[in-house]
Scaffold this motif. Structure first.
Motif, PDB file in Angstrom:
ATOM      1  N   UNK A  84       0.829  -1.212   0.000  1.00 17.14           N
ATOM      2  CA  UNK A  84       0.000   0.000   0.000  1.00 17.14           C
ATOM      3  C   UNK A  84       0.866   1.266   0.000  1.00 17.14           C
ATOM      4  N   UNK A  85       1.711   1.434  -1.037  1.00 16.71           N
ATOM      5  CA  UNK A  85       2.593   2.597  -1.060  1.00 16.71           C
ATOM      6  C   UNK A  85       1.829   3.886  -1.353  1.00 16.71           C
ATOM      7  N   UNK A  86       2.235   4.923  -0.662  1.00 14.71           N
ATOM      8  CA  UNK A  86       1.700   6.263  -0.910  1.00 14.71           C
ATOM      9  C   UNK A  86       2.878   7.155  -1.270  1.00 14.71           C
ATOM     10  N   UNK A  87       2.846   7.710  -2.463  1.00 15.97           N
ATOM     11  CA  UNK A  87       3.903   8.633  -2.874  1.00 15.97           C
ATOM     12  C   UNK A  87       3.590   9.978  -2.231  1.00 15.97           C
ATOM     13  N   UNK A  88       4.409  10.373  -1.278  1.00 15.20           N
ATOM     14  CA  UNK A  88       4.220  11.635  -0.573  1.00 15.20           C
ATOM     15  C   UNK A  88       4.858  12.789  -1.334  1.00 15.20           C
ATOM     16  N   UNK A  89       5.945  12.459  -2.045  1.00 17.08           N
ATOM     17  CA  UNK A  89       6.651  13.489  -2.793  1.00 17.08           C
ATOM     18  C   UNK A  89       7.474  12.813  -3.882  1.00 17.08           C
ATOM     19  N   UNK A  98       5.621   6.363   1.554  1.00 15.49           N
ATOM     20  CA  UNK A  98       5.227   5.766   2.836  1.00 15.49           C
ATOM     21  C   UNK A  98       4.528   4.453   2.532  1.00 15.49           C
ATOM     22  N   UNK A  99       5.102   3.367   3.026  1.00 18.50           N
ATOM     23  CA  UNK A  99       4.450   2.064   2.903  1.00 18.50           C
ATOM     24  C   UNK A  99       3.491   1.912   4.072  1.00 18.50           C
ATOM     25  N   UNK A 100       2.211   1.735   3.756  1.00 16.49           N
ATOM     26  CA  UNK A 100       1.207   1.588   4.806  1.00 16.49           C
ATOM     27  C   UNK A 100       1.073   0.151   5.289  1.00 16.49           C
ATOM     28  N   UNK A 101       1.650  -0.772   4.534  1.00 16.58           N
ATOM     29  CA  UNK A 101       1.654  -2.183   4.918  1.00 16.58           C
ATOM     30  C   UNK A 101       3.024  -2.763   4.614  1.00 16.58           C
TER      31      UNK A 101
END
Length: 165
Positions: A84-89, A98-101
């Protein structure tokens, strides 16, 4: 219809086995040499694995953070459900994900590991990222999970030496 597990299940099982291997090696090292040395040896081992993996991303170094982002994330099998990666920048100055898992952390939790052990195991396993991104020509400033954090690792990658300013 086949009785064999589906791809996501097989992949999750492979990560669970990798997590168990890391945990057993860490336990043996800790019992014989103490926590500090166990962590140091474990980090060096996973860092070397990352260095070997990072060579395939070297074409993006030292400053193609956008290209690195896509190549890195696109190379993670089943990434959305597993990490569940979130590209913050993602710009010319930094790549932050940020990997959420994390299937390793989730496997250690399923094994009943304490938060203190989770933090150590994440530090050990997370050294793979420093090896990978630095071998590709970037500067790595990521952080691994610690008690109280939401999700898991936070990767922060900066342009490497020789990047255009």
């Amino acid at each position: 219809m086949s009785d064999s597990p589906d791809y996501p299940t097989l992949l999750r099982n492979a990560y669970a086995m990798r997590a168990a291997s890391y945990a057993h090696m860490f336990d043996v090292l800790r019992e014989r040499f103490g926590t500090e040395t166990a962590l140091e040896v474990g980090q060096e081992s996973t860092r070397r694995l990352g260095e070997a993996m990072g060579v395939k991303f070297a074409g993006h170094g030292p400053d193609d953070l956008s290209g690195l982002c896509h190549a890195f994330l696109d190379g993670i099998p089943n990434r959305d459900s597993m990490f569940a990666p979130e590209i913050k920048r993602c710009d010319g100055e930094a790549l932050e994900i940020h990997f959420h898992r994390c299937p390793l952390k989730e496997a250690w939790q399923a094994q009943g590991r304490s938060d203190a052990d989770l933090e150590l195991l994440c530090k050990m396993a997370g050294a793979i990222d420093g090896g990978l991104f630095e071998a590709a020509g970037f500067v790595f400033k990521g952080e691994t999970w610690k008690p109280g954090d939401a999700g898991c690792c936070r990767l922060k990658v900066l342009p490497g030496a020789g990047a255009s300013e």
